[in-house]
Design a protein around this motif. Structure first.
Motif, PDB file in Angstrom:
ATOM      1  N   ARG A 120       7.031  23.217  68.418  1.00  0.00           N
ATOM      2  CA  ARG A 120       6.465  23.037  69.764  1.00  0.00           C
ATOM      3  C   ARG A 120       7.567  22.766  70.782  1.00  0.00           C
ATOM      4  NH1 ARG A 120       1.676  22.996  71.724  1.00  0.00           N
ATOM      5  NH2 ARG A 120       0.791  23.225  69.637  1.00  0.00           N
ATOM      6  N   ILE A 121       8.577  21.990  70.412  1.00  0.00           N
ATOM      7  CA  ILE A 121       9.715  21.778  71.307  1.00  0.00           C
ATOM      8  C   ILE A 121      10.406  23.107  71.597  1.00  0.00           C
ATOM      9  CG2 ILE A 121      12.027  20.770  71.448  1.00  0.00           C
ATOM     10  CD1 ILE A 121      10.945  18.325  69.985  1.00  0.00           C
ATOM     11  N   GLU A 122      10.576  23.920  70.564  1.00  0.00           N
ATOM     12  CA  GLU A 122      11.193  25.234  70.734  1.00  0.00           C
ATOM     13  C   GLU A 122      10.363  26.108  71.664  1.00  0.00           C
ATOM     14  OE1 GLU A 122      13.451  28.186  67.689  1.00  0.00           O
ATOM     15  OE2 GLU A 122      11.362  27.737  67.194  1.00  0.00           O
ATOM     16  N   ASP A 123       9.043  26.041  71.529  1.00  0.00           N
ATOM     17  CA  ASP A 123       8.159  26.840  72.365  1.00  0.00           C
ATOM     18  C   ASP A 123       8.225  26.393  73.822  1.00  0.00           C
ATOM     19  OD1 ASP A 123       5.894  28.943  71.906  1.00  0.00           O
ATOM     20  OD2 ASP A 123       5.009  27.491  73.296  1.00  0.00           O
ATOM     21  N   LEU A 124       8.311  25.093  74.056  1.00  0.00           N
ATOM     22  CA  LEU A 124       8.359  24.575  75.418  1.00  0.00           C
ATOM     23  C   LEU A 124       9.706  24.832  76.091  1.00  0.00           C
ATOM     24  CD1 LEU A 124       6.535  21.138  74.922  1.00  0.00           C
ATOM     25  CD2 LEU A 124       5.644  23.170  76.085  1.00  0.00           C
ATOM     26  N   SER A 125      10.776  24.787  75.339  1.00  0.00           N
ATOM     27  CA  SER A 125      12.106  24.920  75.931  1.00  0.00           C
ATOM     28  C   SER A 125      12.557  26.377  76.057  1.00  0.00           C
ATOM     29  CB  SER A 125      13.126  24.128  75.114  1.00  0.00           C
ATOM     30  OG  SER A 125      13.135  24.573  73.770  1.00  0.00           O
ATOM     31  N   GLU A 126      12.297  27.201  75.049  1.00  0.00           N
ATOM     32  CA  GLU A 126      12.793  28.580  75.066  1.00  0.00           C
ATOM     33  C   GLU A 126      11.716  29.629  75.319  1.00  0.00           C
ATOM     34  OE1 GLU A 126      16.608  29.413  72.688  1.00  0.00           O
ATOM     35  OE2 GLU A 126      15.208  28.552  71.217  1.00  0.00           O
ATOM     36  N   VAL A 130       6.844  35.508  71.352  1.00  0.00           N
ATOM     37  CA  VAL A 130       7.074  36.888  71.813  1.00  0.00           C
ATOM     38  C   VAL A 130       8.316  36.944  72.687  1.00  0.00           C
ATOM     39  CG1 VAL A 130       6.101  38.796  73.125  1.00  0.00           C
ATOM     40  CG2 VAL A 130       4.615  37.426  71.639  1.00  0.00           C
ATOM     41  N   LYS A 131       8.447  35.981  73.577  1.00  0.00           N
ATOM     42  CA  LYS A 131       9.609  35.948  74.467  1.00  0.00           C
ATOM     43  C   LYS A 131      10.890  35.712  73.682  1.00  0.00           C
ATOM     44  CE  LYS A 131      11.455  33.521  78.501  1.00  0.00           C
ATOM     45  NZ  LYS A 131      11.201  32.448  79.515  1.00  0.00           N
ATOM     46  N   ARG A 132      10.850  34.797  72.726  1.00  0.00           N
ATOM     47  CA  ARG A 132      12.044  34.515  71.934  1.00  0.00           C
ATOM     48  C   ARG A 132      12.456  35.725  71.100  1.00  0.00           C
ATOM     49  NH1 ARG A 132       9.057  29.875  70.642  1.00  0.00           N
ATOM     50  NH2 ARG A 132       8.972  30.457  68.432  1.00  0.00           N
ATOM     51  N   ALA A 133      11.483  36.417  70.535  1.00  0.00           N
ATOM     52  CA  ALA A 133      11.796  37.603  69.746  1.00  0.00           C
ATOM     53  C   ALA A 133      12.366  38.718  70.625  1.00  0.00           C
ATOM     54  CB  ALA A 133      10.539  38.095  69.035  1.00  0.00           C
ATOM     55  N   ARG A 134      11.847  38.850  71.841  1.00  0.00           N
ATOM     56  CA  ARG A 134      12.323  39.894  72.756  1.00  0.00           C
ATOM     57  C   ARG A 134      13.762  39.634  73.193  1.00  0.00           C
ATOM     58  NH1 ARG A 134       9.138  39.056  76.829  1.00  0.00           N
ATOM     59  NH2 ARG A 134       7.361  40.094  75.831  1.00  0.00           N
ATOM     60  N   PRO A 139      22.941  38.396  74.930  1.00  0.00           N
ATOM     61  CA  PRO A 139      24.018  37.406  75.100  1.00  0.00           C
ATOM     62  C   PRO A 139      23.454  36.043  75.466  1.00  0.00           C
ATOM     63  CG  PRO A 139      24.567  39.449  76.224  1.00  0.00           C
ATOM     64  CD  PRO A 139      23.143  39.593  75.792  1.00  0.00           C
ATOM     65  N   LEU A 140      24.002  35.014  74.869  1.00  0.00           N
ATOM     66  CA  LEU A 140      23.531  33.656  75.088  1.00  0.00           C
ATOM     67  C   LEU A 140      24.290  33.079  76.278  1.00  0.00           C
ATOM     68  CD1 LEU A 140      21.586  31.587  73.851  1.00  0.00           C
ATOM     69  CD2 LEU A 140      23.497  30.703  72.503  1.00  0.00           C
ATOM     70  N   ARG A 141      23.719  33.237  77.467  1.00  0.00           N
ATOM     71  CA  ARG A 141      24.375  32.764  78.682  1.00  0.00           C
ATOM     72  C   ARG A 141      23.319  32.465  79.742  1.00  0.00           C
ATOM     73  NH1 ARG A 141      27.160  38.618  80.015  1.00  0.00           N
ATOM     74  NH2 ARG A 141      25.214  39.772  80.429  1.00  0.00           N
ATOM     75  N   GLY A 142      23.769  31.820  80.833  1.00  0.00           N
ATOM     76  CA  GLY A 142      22.866  31.510  81.929  1.00  0.00           C
ATOM     77  C   GLY A 142      21.776  30.534  81.517  1.00  0.00           C
ATOM     78  N   MET A 143      20.583  30.784  82.032  1.00  0.00           N
ATOM     79  CA  MET A 143      19.450  29.899  81.757  1.00  0.00           C
ATOM     80  C   MET A 143      19.068  29.920  80.280  1.00  0.00           C
ATOM     81  SD  MET A 143      18.641  28.101  84.271  1.00  0.00           S
ATOM     82  CE  MET A 143      17.169  27.440  83.514  1.00  0.00           C
ATOM     83  N   ARG A 144      19.303  31.034  79.637  1.00  0.00           N
ATOM     84  CA  ARG A 144      18.980  31.098  78.209  1.00  0.00           C
ATOM     85  C   ARG A 144      19.854  30.128  77.420  1.00  0.00           C
ATOM     86  NH1 ARG A 144      20.263  34.910  73.885  1.00  0.00           N
ATOM     87  NH2 ARG A 144      18.603  34.777  72.326  1.00  0.00           N
ATOM     88  N   LEU A 145      21.112  30.015  77.794  1.00  0.00           N
ATOM     89  CA  LEU A 145      22.002  29.052  77.155  1.00  0.00           C
ATOM     90  C   LEU A 145      21.555  27.627  77.453  1.00  0.00           C
ATOM     91  CD1 LEU A 145      24.564  28.292  75.612  1.00  0.00           C
ATOM     92  CD2 LEU A 145      25.853  28.544  77.757  1.00  0.00           C
ATOM     93  N   VAL A 146      21.156  27.380  78.701  1.00  0.00           N
ATOM     94  CA  VAL A 146      20.682  26.039  79.088  1.00  0.00           C
ATOM     95  C   VAL A 146      19.442  25.670  78.278  1.00  0.00           C
ATOM     96  CG1 VAL A 146      19.735  24.647  80.964  1.00  0.00           C
ATOM     97  CG2 VAL A 146      21.673  26.179  81.392  1.00  0.00           C
ATOM     98  N   ARG A 147      18.505  26.634  78.134  1.00  0.00           N
ATOM     99  CA  ARG A 147      17.288  26.377  77.374  1.00  0.00           C
ATOM    100  C   ARG A 147      17.606  26.121  75.895  1.00  0.00           C
ATOM    101  NH1 ARG A 147      12.368  27.757  79.651  1.00  0.00           N
ATOM    102  NH2 ARG A 147      12.459  28.613  81.762  1.00  0.00           N
ATOM    103  N   ARG A 148      18.540  26.867  75.361  1.00  0.00           N
ATOM    104  CA  ARG A 148      18.912  26.681  73.965  1.00  0.00           C
ATOM    105  C   ARG A 148      19.536  25.296  73.746  1.00  0.00           C
ATOM    106  NH1 ARG A 148      20.277  30.344  69.983  1.00  0.00           N
ATOM    107  NH2 ARG A 148      18.582  31.572  70.929  1.00  0.00           N
TER     108      ARG A 148
END
Length: 452
Positions: A120-126, A130-134, A139-148
């Motif tokens: 659930r934490i993973e779902d709320l943060s990232e 479906v979105k995570r799989a897509r 590249p792990l950068r920007g907001m995606r890096l912040v969320r990770r």
């Protein structure tokens, strides 16, 4: 009886980036799981803070050699009661397994509960599955890096809170918090917290389903405990096959539309349509997902449901059977024995040792003395002092402390000498009596007057 096949190898289809992303779902079994798990979580994190009359409700104190259980003090000599409690719990687990499969794993096991919290934490943060799989492989950068980073930070915080709470059942939690704020936490406690937090972080966040499949012994011997009448999460192949997409459906297709939702919501990444599998934890997520699809396509619910092999073959499931009755009987007997043991716990522990150097000492022609070492330890904190006396079949004189102060730091062995002029029998029974204002106890030993 034909054995239920257990699939050991599974290959989840929802693995775009080499791992599967669990899709959260809703439904009656997920509601039931939350109704079960959230009170357990609240109990785990809250019970460690509850105190009664200045004592924690639950504490395994190595420093005081005490077990505080719901306000009642137990000694380490009563550890067999906890072993009996574990036996009773294991019997309950076996009873549930024979009746309904791995429902403990799916609804109440700490590994499963914490796994769902981390998911659930993973779902709320990232974002959702479906979105995570897509985004996998990007590249792990920007907001995606912040969320990770935010996800892992929250995972670490939850792991530390879990470790601190667990440690609080052995060391008072208020001491841990106070010493942590003052940066005076002992190295041993700090190391233990780091180890426990790391284990929680790895188990619930990184390996998850591998624990249920490879580390948990329950997944290995469940097929031995199951029988044809065990109700477990099952796919009704007679009704669902042949499966087909609605767009490509033929007239003789089954009810399964091959949407794959049952795989996407599974926390261990299996396809329940492949049959009973060792990794399945019977959480019911696939049932809720399938029921929602059946409702949308106007088909009866229950294509995936808790059902036995007997039921799937069109016969009636028997609930009462020899194996289930046996486990139930053992469970009731174990719980009854543990309850009786807790009711009859000791408030005072007394140990008596004879002087092994000399079995008896001849003082004169008519007097013989025996030397004893006595240790008295209080379990009930209300007992502050006891008076010592002796009784037996002859005339005895006691030499040694007549009053023992139990408020000192820890128990110690005290020497006592008992003398008697009754030399008719070589061996007689002697009783040490210990009494306080509201408590009394006795300990029997022997008095030797001469050699055999």
């Amino acid at each position: 009886m034909e054995k239920i096949p257990v699939v050991q190898d599974f290959s989840p289809s929802f693995r775009p980036d080499g791992k599967f992303h669990v899709r959260l779902t809703v439904g009656r079994f997920q509601n039931l799981r939350r109704l079960t798990s959230w009170p357990l979580i609240a109990l785990y994190f809250g019970l460690v803070w509850v105190q009664y009359d200045g004592q924690p409700w639950l504490l395994f104190s190595f420093a005081q050699h005490r077990i505080i259980l719901f306000g009642n003090a137990l000694s380490w000599h009563e550890l067999p009661l906890l072993a009996g409690l574990l036996i009773a719990g294991a019997s309950l687990l076996f009873f549930l397994a024979v009746a309904w499969g791995r429902v403990w794993c799916g609804f109440a096991c700490p590994q499963s509960i914490w796994t769902w919290l981390f998911i659930r934490i993973e779902d709320l943060s990232e974002g959702n599955a479906v979105k995570r799989a897509r985004q996998a492989g990007q590249p792990l950068r920007g907001m995606r890096l912040v969320r990770r980073l935010a996800k892992h930070a929250l995972w670490i915080l939850l792991a530390l809170a879990t470790a601190a709470t667990f440690t609080g059942y052995f060391v008072p939690i208020r001491e841990i918090v106070a010493e942590s704020l003052q940066f005076q936490l002992p190295v041993s406690v700090t190391g233990w917290l780091v180890i426990m937090a790391g284990i929680t972080y790895i188990n619930a966040g990184l390996v998850r389903e591998k624990i249920c499949l490879h580390a948990c012994p329950y997944s290995r011997f469940q097929s031995v405990m199951f029988d044809d009448d065990t109700r477990t999460v099952s796919y009704d192949a007679r009704r669902g096959e042949p499966r087909a997409n609605l767009r490509k459906a033929s007239a003789n297709r089954g009810d399964c539309v091959d949407c794959g939702l049952c795989v996407q919501v599974c926390p261990v990444g299996i396809d329940i349509r492949d049959g009973l599998q060792a990794a399945c934890i019977d959480c019911g997520a696939c049932i809720d997902a399938c029921d929602s699809v059946m409702e949308k396509v106007d088909r009866p619910q229950g294509l995936i449901r808790f059902a036995s092999e007997t039921e799937l073959q069109g016969n009636k499931t028997r609930f009462l059977r020899l194996r289930l009755t046996g486990y139930g009987t053992v469970m009731l007997c174990a719980f009854a024995s543990v309850l009786a043991g807790f009711i009859d716990t000791a408030d005072l522990l007394v140990e008596i040792r004879r002087d092994r150097g000399a079995m008896f000492r001849q003082v004169d022609q008519n007097t013989v003395c025996n030397v004893y070492l006595v240790k008295v330890e209080r379990v009930n904190e209300a007992i502050r002092r006891v008076d010592v006396s002796i009784s037996g079949g002859g005339q005895y004189k006691l030499f040694g402390p007549r009053h023992i102060d139990l408020t000192d730091d820890g128990p110690s062995w005290l020497p006592y000498r008992v003398c008697s002029q009754n030399l008719e029998r070589p061996k007689t029974e002697l009783t040490f009596n210990f009494a306080s204002e509201s408590f009394s106890a006795e300990k029997k030993t022997t008095f030797l007057a001469r050699s055999w």
